[in-house]
Design a protein around this motif. Structure first.
Motif, PDB file in Angstrom:
ATOM      1  N   HIS A 349       4.237  51.638 -24.963  1.00  0.00           N
ATOM      2  CA  HIS A 349       5.542  52.264 -24.806  1.00  0.00           C
ATOM      3  C   HIS A 349       5.981  53.002 -26.062  1.00  0.00           C
ATOM      4  O   HIS A 349       6.871  53.860 -26.008  1.00  0.00           O
ATOM      5  CB  HIS A 349       6.591  51.222 -24.408  1.00  0.00           C
ATOM      6  N   LEU A 355       9.654  58.535 -23.747  1.00  0.00           N
ATOM      7  CA  LEU A 355      10.551  57.492 -24.244  1.00  0.00           C
ATOM      8  C   LEU A 355      11.071  57.778 -25.640  1.00  0.00           C
ATOM      9  O   LEU A 355      11.922  57.033 -26.140  1.00  0.00           O
ATOM     10  CB  LEU A 355       9.834  56.135 -24.241  1.00  0.00           C
ATOM     11  N   TRP A 396       7.613  50.671 -13.328  1.00  0.00           N
ATOM     12  CA  TRP A 396       8.201  51.917 -13.817  1.00  0.00           C
ATOM     13  C   TRP A 396       9.121  52.549 -12.775  1.00  0.00           C
ATOM     14  O   TRP A 396      10.143  53.149 -13.123  1.00  0.00           O
ATOM     15  CB  TRP A 396       7.103  52.909 -14.208  1.00  0.00           C
ATOM     16  N   HIS A 419       6.432  46.027 -21.937  1.00  0.00           N
ATOM     17  CA  HIS A 419       6.841  47.177 -22.725  1.00  0.00           C
ATOM     18  C   HIS A 419       8.113  46.894 -23.538  1.00  0.00           C
ATOM     19  O   HIS A 419       8.154  45.921 -24.274  1.00  0.00           O
ATOM     20  CB  HIS A 419       6.996  48.400 -21.817  1.00  0.00           C
TER      21      HIS A 419
END
Length: 1342
Positions: A349, A355, A396, A419
């Motif tokens: 992640h 992100l 997700w 994550h």
């Protein structure tokens, strides 16, 4: 105390020594209750290893000295004091360790099962038995926790034994660890599956090194590893199995199912250009990866979960054997791990570009700087999703709409955190990372309650993501729907989202430890009037209208209201003080400057969530339509809306789709709550309680209505159910609920709160926030207190019963949420597959029986004392204690309790976790049992026929499960008979078994009937709870009566056991023309028993206004101007008077020799000096804002306490404002007032004013005329006594000396003061000369 298996899921921090071994650096954990575990609870400091440079030999410390086998009280941070026995640490054989100046003692808790931990020595006290005063109510070690009470019994038994007897109580944790290892094998195997399947050599090496010494576990792990390497991704998706509750075996098969999904998460092969890279060199330095996380690019996104979240992880003390067994949870170190410049790879992640903070988008593609950006959602590239494994695809996809939520993602019998969520789990919960290229941690299903509550209290939102289909259901769905590869995995859905404002009692072990206070979720919306677009400026006529809705979801009671407020939001701030929220919902972009100030300053520590107007924060029309469409209030096909909501509609009879004009904002705020509750998946179960009340502020803040409202208040405030107004400023200044530090030490509620029940404590808070104005109500409460003081036996018996009563108010809500039809049929929780269902069912049944038992105890108590109740003078006591079958309000539940006592077998239900209903309680269950009995009769009849037909009396049915009802007969009989139509199904020595068409049909019928029986029985608990919930009004009425009783007992305890003289106050009211007065003789501060210097508190008399037949207002004016030296006790006297008035209206004795007063409609305070820097308000502005509220809203029946007004500006301005305010209050408002000041100009100006009297706090001065060169010769003794007349000086130099200001500065100041005083005297003299010779001066001027 929490009772979970999973202490081992906490971070290890070890220091590598030269010999390669690891030494524990610190201890972390809580006194949990695993089965034979070596437990290391959390403590407040670190425990060094023996080789730590901070380790030192035992030396005497300034704490108690303990020896092995001593019985002690021990306390861990966040938990109550717990009876324990001192014992040696099994890892090194010592019971004491030291780090720096801190000493730690190793204890074994009297717990079940036994646990042990290091506790800081300052938190260890000698145990003197459960009968000691320290364990009684109010004592240092007192706790109502039943586990603690049970532990004290074991402590008492141990206390009676000698050293030899106590040694037998010590558990050898080294030996018991092997037993625990068997229970942990599945966890270790699962961790093994989550590593990247890179090489068999690595696995073999781990086994050869002895990291998994358990042979069974090694085989299992190896077997799984082989499966991971041989099956394809496609096969994995098809054959994935997490947990099937219908399987007879829970061992190898179920564990392998977990492994399959773990491999699905970790081992899927990906193309070279995939963002998911296999990183084998990913272990951070040491075993605390969290220590590096704060430096990673994506860690800043943790603010999306909790802006104040700390990245500091807690490290536990772990023995060497434990570390060996848990080593499989650690990722391997990089090749250069021994170097100082270690290069570490990042978690997955941390490498995902979408992100990164600068790349974040919500699900609609909006950037973070977009005004409509939704921080709760996330846009995820489709290319990335296509490359994810099926389970990760699920994870997700859920993150798209819940980016700000921590997922506890069910995989088999564990909740996994992945994550970003895994980082939070490691940092906040003490979990440890598992192997793999992505961050991954987890804990068993049974530990969810404790871990989720911990995260929620830290400000996180937690989602419970459950597996909602079994492998069999999954196979049927795949065959029927032919889904894509990523949709073939077991279906998982969010079943519950928990936040601070949506907490409720749970059925999970370790959950339900909610504090006694309310957890309000508040929605607020507003619109302005008298100005444009919330533009305030200096226009005092600008005011706004607020719509509010708040609810405590653990109770299920909605408060909905709409009111007009002034420009300072006085009514809103008062509401926030009375009903302090823990989470606030508001419309994004629709906040006035004043409301923004309140949210940014006074409520900055409270969780705040902006909602998008229209789509999330609904308007009134959308809210009403949604409620009607979803059928929240439908009953038998017809609308059954609560009365409070009906009254807010334009057409109350027809419940139209539009709200009344003066309730549009209120319904809109309610709509925001409905939206949020729906998002958290508890909307139906909470709203279906149908508990709604309209919130009405105690007084409107609209300036246009003030005049009429004040006129009405003067005439009617002391009638009916009117309450005294204590606004947020008064509550803070008088320290009624909280002190200046935010705690309760030294507050009025701390002194009064002797309640035994949680619901009693909540009611006491509400009573304190709004005492009654009606003298009859106050007098009735005082009668109740005196009645209770006169029957000590009844009080003692009642207290013993109430001590054991749980939070019934919240438990009623819990039973409602568990009842049948409390959730909609399509709620995902109805489909959730839970591994530990039996444990949860047992807890539900135990809680239910606890409710019944406590109601029965209370009811029996009241039935026995009905004659006593009838003798009470207090009508309030007679109502709450008298049974409804007579003239009381307490429901007569004798018949109901008897019915529940025989409704089912209580003992069997607790043992099995299932409720077997008695005949007639569940028709479906009864029908299934009858059908099973009929089939069994047919089977018996058929067996007789076969015996006769074959001619053998020894034929019997054989088999179990789906192989039942095989006809078994001796082999010689089977061989000599011609058995046509018989199919051989088995054989053993001397016997053969056969099936026939008839037995096959009987088996099918029996299985169908048993399935109907099991289905009906599984719903029996929900049906039982629904039947109980149908009498909610009766149960809740009893709780309300008990809460009032508990508060009255608390007041009785305060009045009876106070260390100071107490008296019954007399409230005198002769109608609207009553002249207000206040007469307190020898009054004391309720919360202060000694002065700052340790002397006895000095009582004082206070007299304001006329009294009796004495109408000479000149002798007893309403206004007292108070002067005196600094630190002489002026503020204490003012607070003392305010608190005595509050106590008198509360219906409680007051600390005085004599107290008479007329009712007070409101207490105003302006005490202390402070600014509101976060709101941009200066000290003087705050003073004038509070003064403005007094001048606008005070009546002649108010009590006004003004302390040093005007000191925040220039001397002349401050003096002028102070003088003008005093004159206005004394001459026009005429309220009872105490005005303290150091402005002697004001004192001189008012010395001949008939509306004002002057007094000062006396002091004794020695050497006052001493030489200015040596000011230290002047000494000042505070007498703390209110005396008539003004004080000539304020003696500020004495305060400077007490504050240790240098003598040189004080000397210089005294010189300057003398100079200024001389100049002022000269100016005054000159003015007087000029005024006396004005004609001559005029001639001179000409």
């Amino acid at each position: 105390m929490p009772k979970t298996l999973l202490h081992f899921f906490s971070p290890k921090s070890v220091k590598k020594e030269e010999n390669g071994t690891s030494s524990p650096k610190s201890n972390s954990g809580t006194p949990l209750k695993p089965k034979n575990t070596f437990l290391t609870p959390k403590s407040e400091g670190k425990i060094p290893s023996k080789k730590s440079p901070f380790f030192s030999p035992m030396v005497p410390a300034k704490t108690i000295e303990c020896n092995v086998c001593d019985i002690v009280w021990a306390k861990l941070d966040g938990y109550p004091w717990w009876p324990s026995i001192v014992c040696n640490d099994p890892t090194d054989g010592v019971h004491e360790r030291r780090e720096g100046k801190k000493k730690f003692i190793h204890v074994q808790f009297f717990d079940n099962p036994v646990t042990h931990a290091y506790v800081e020595a300052k938190n260890v006290e000698i145990y003197n038995g459960s009968q000691s005063l320290d364990f009684q109510i109010g004592g240092k070690f007192y706790s109502p926790d039943l586990d603690v009470i049970e532990a004290t019994k074991k402590g008492d038994e141990a206390l009676k034994k000698g050293v030899e007897g106590r040694e037998k109580l010590l558990v050898k944790f080294e030996d018991s660890f092997d037993d625990f290892a068997d229970d942990l094998d599945d966890v270790l195997a699962d961790a093994c599956d989550n590593s990247v399947a890179s090489s068999n050599n690595e696995v073999s090496m781990e086994i050869e090194e002895g990291k998994r010494p358990k042979r069974k576990a090694v085989k299992k792990a190896a077997k799984k590893r082989r499966r991971i390497e041989t099956h394809s991704d496609e096969d994995d998706c098809v054959s994935e199995e997490d947990f099937d509750p219908n399987k007879e075996s829970e061992s190898d098969e179920s564990d392998e199912d977990v492994g399959e999904e773990s491999s699905d998460l970790a081992t899927e092969s990906e193309p070279d250009d995939s963002p998911i890279k296999d990183s084998r060199k990913r272990k951070r330095k040491g075993s605390l990866p969290a220590s590096k996380i704060s430096n990673t690019p994506s860690n800043s996104k943790l603010a999306a979960f909790n802006p104040t979240a700390s990245t500091t992880s807690r490290t536990p003390l772990v023995c060497q054997q434990t570390k060996s067994r848990l080593s499989l949870f650690q990722a391997s170190e990089t090749e250069g791990s021994m170097g100082d410049d270690l290069e570490t790879t990042k978690y997955l992640h941390e490498t995902l570009e979408f992100l990164f903070p600068e790349n974040l988008r919500d699900k609609h593609g909006r950037k973070t700087d977009d005004p409509d950006y939704d921080s709760t959602s996330l846009k995820i590239p489709q290319e990335f999703l296509k490359k994810c494994t099926p389970a990760m695809f699920q994870w997700w996809k859920l993150k798209v709409d819940h980016f700000d939520v921590i997922f506890c993602f069910k995989v088999g019998k564990f909740y996994e955190l992945y994550h970003m969520d895994a980082v939070v789990g490691v940092n906040e919960l003490g979990l440890i990372y598992m192997r793999g290229s992505f961050a991954h941690s987890g804990f068993p299903e049974v530990a969810f309650g404790r871990y989720s509550e911990s995260l929620v209290q830290k400000g996180y939102k937690v989602a419970r993501v459950e597996q909602t289909e079994t492998p069999e259901q999954n196979a049927i769905r795949i065959k029927k729907e032919m889904p894509s590869k990523q949709e073939k995995t077991l279906r998982r859905e969010i079943c519950r989202i928990v936040t601070r404002g949506t907490q409720s009692l749970g059925s999970w072990p370790g959950s339900g430890n909610m504090h006694s206070g309310n957890n309000f979720l508040l929605a607020v919306t507003e619109k302005s009037s008298g100005g444009n677009n919330f533009q305030e400026g200096v226009n005092s006529n600008v005011c706004r209208e607020f719509g509010i809705c708040f609810i405590d979801t653990s109770v299920g009671l909605f408060h909905i209201g709409q009111f007009t407020d002034d420009r300072h939001c006085s009514s809103l701030c008062t509401m926030l003080s009375h009903y302090t929220p823990c989470q606030i919902l508001f419309e994004r972009g629709h906040l006035s400057a004043s409301l923004q100030k309140i949210l940014r300053s006074g409520l900055s520590s409270i969780l705040q969530e902006p909602l998008l107007p229209g789509t999330q924060f609904w308007d009134a029309t959308k809210t009403i339509k949604f409620l009607k469409t979803e059928g929240y209030f439908e009953k038998n096909g017809e609308d059954d809306w609560p009365t409070a909501l009906k009254s807010m509609m334009q057409d109350a009879e027809a419940v139209s789709f539009s709200a009344a004009k003066n309730y549009e904002l209120a319904i809109s705020a309610f709509g925001a709550c409905v939206f949020y509750l729906k998002k958290c998946l508890i909307d139906y179960e909470v709203i279906s309680m149908k508990q709604f009340v309209e919130y009405r502020p105690l007084k409107s803040g609209d300036p246009q209505d003030v005049a009429q409202e004040l006129e009405d208040a003067v005439a009617n405030f002391a009638k009916g159910d009117n309450k005294m107004i204590l606004d947020s400023v008064t509550l803070a200044n008088l320290e009624i609920l909280e002190n200046t530090n935010g705690g309760t030490e030294g507050t009025l509620i701390e002194r009064l709160d002797h309640c035994h029940t949680a619901f009693g404590k909540r009611l006491l808070r509400q009573w304190l926030c709004a005492p009654p104005c009606n003298p009859e109500v106050c007098s009735d409460r005082l009668d109740a207190v005196e009645d209770l003081m006169g029957c000590q036996e009844f009080v003692s018996e009642t207290n013993e019963v109430l001590k054991k009563v749980p939070d019934l108010e919240r438990m009623l809500m819990k039973i409602h949420s568990l009842s049948k039809d409390s959730k909609k049929p399509d709620h995902p929780d109805n489909r959730a597959v839970l591994y530990e269902e039996d444990k949860y069912s047992k807890k539900k049944i135990e809680d239910f029986l606890t409710i019944l038992q406590n109601y029965e105890c209370v009811h029996k108590l009241l039935v026995r004392h009905q004659d006593l109740v009838k003798s009470f003078r207090s009508s309030l006591l007679q109502k709450i204690l008298g049974l409804s079958s007579g003239n009381g309000n307490f429901p007569n539940m004798s018949d109901t309790l008897k019915r529940w006592k025989t409704a089912f077998n209580h003992t069997k239900a607790v043992e099995t976790g299932k409720i077997t209903p008695n005949h007639g309680a569940n028709p479906e269950y009864d029908s299934a049992l009858d059908e099973i009995a009929d089939i069994q009769a047919k089977l018996n009849s058929y067996l007789k026929e076969q015996k006769k037909h074959i001619g053998c009396s020894s034929i019997v049915y054989k088999g179990t499960g789906n192989k039942r009802y095989q006809l078994e007969m001796p082999i010689d009989v089977a061989d000599r008979k011609n058995l046509s139509g018989y199919t051989i199904s088995g054989q053993r020595k001397g016997f053969k078994s056969f099936r026939t068409a008839e037995t096959e049909e009987f088996l099918k019928e029996m299985e169908a009937a048993e399935a109907r029986r099991d289905s009906a029985q599984s719903e029996t608990m929900a049906i039982i709870f629904r039947e109980f919930d149908q009498d909610f009004a009766m149960w809740n009425s009893a709780v309300q009566c008990l809460s009032i009783l508990d508060v009255l007992l608390s007041l009785t305890e305060y009045c009876k056991n106070s260390e100071i003289q107490m008296c019954r106050p007399i409230l005198s009211w002769k109608g609207a023309n009553t002249s207000p007065f206040l007469d307190i003789s020898t009054g004391r501060h309720p919360c202060v028993t000694r002065t700052f210097f340790g002397d006895d508190f000095i009582p004082n008399d206070t007299l304001l206004g006329c009294q009796g037949d004495d109408n000479d207002v000149t002798n007893n004016p309403n206004c007292l101007v108070l002067t005196g030296p600094n630190m002489g006790g002026k503020s204490t006297l003012m607070r003392q008077v305010g608190l005595i008035v509050v106590l008198a209206h509360l219906g409680c004795y007051v600390p005085a020799e004599h107290c008479r007063l007329s009712p007070v409609d409101r207490v105003f305070t302006r005490l202390g000096a402070s600014d509101r820097i976060m709101s941009g308000e200066s000290t003087f502005y705050v003073e004038l804002s509070e003064t403005s509220a007094i001048l606008k809203h005070a009546t002649k029946h108010s009590l006004v306490l003004l302390d040093e007004l005007g000191r925040g500006t220039a001397t002349y301005d401050g003096t002028a404002i102070a003088l003008a305010v005093v004159r206005e209050i004394a001459a026009n408002i005429k309220s009872r007032t105490i005005f303290s000041t150091h402005y002697h100009t004001v004192v001189d100006d008012l010395k001949d004013n008939a509306d004002v009297k002057q007094g000062h706090m006396a002091c004794m001065v020695e050497n006052e005329d001493a030489d200015n060169e040596d000011p230290s010769k002047e000494t000042l003794t505070f007498l703390y006594k209110l005396t008539d007349g003004p004080c000539p000086k304020s003696y500020g130099f004495h305060a400077a000396r007490l504050a240790d200001v240098p003598e040189s500065v004080i000397t210089l100041a005294r010189h300057k003061a003398a100079e200024l005083e001389s100049n002022n005297n000269n100016v005054s003299m000159f003015r007087s000369i000029c005024q006396g010779n004005m004609p001559e001066m005029n001639n001179v001027a000409l």
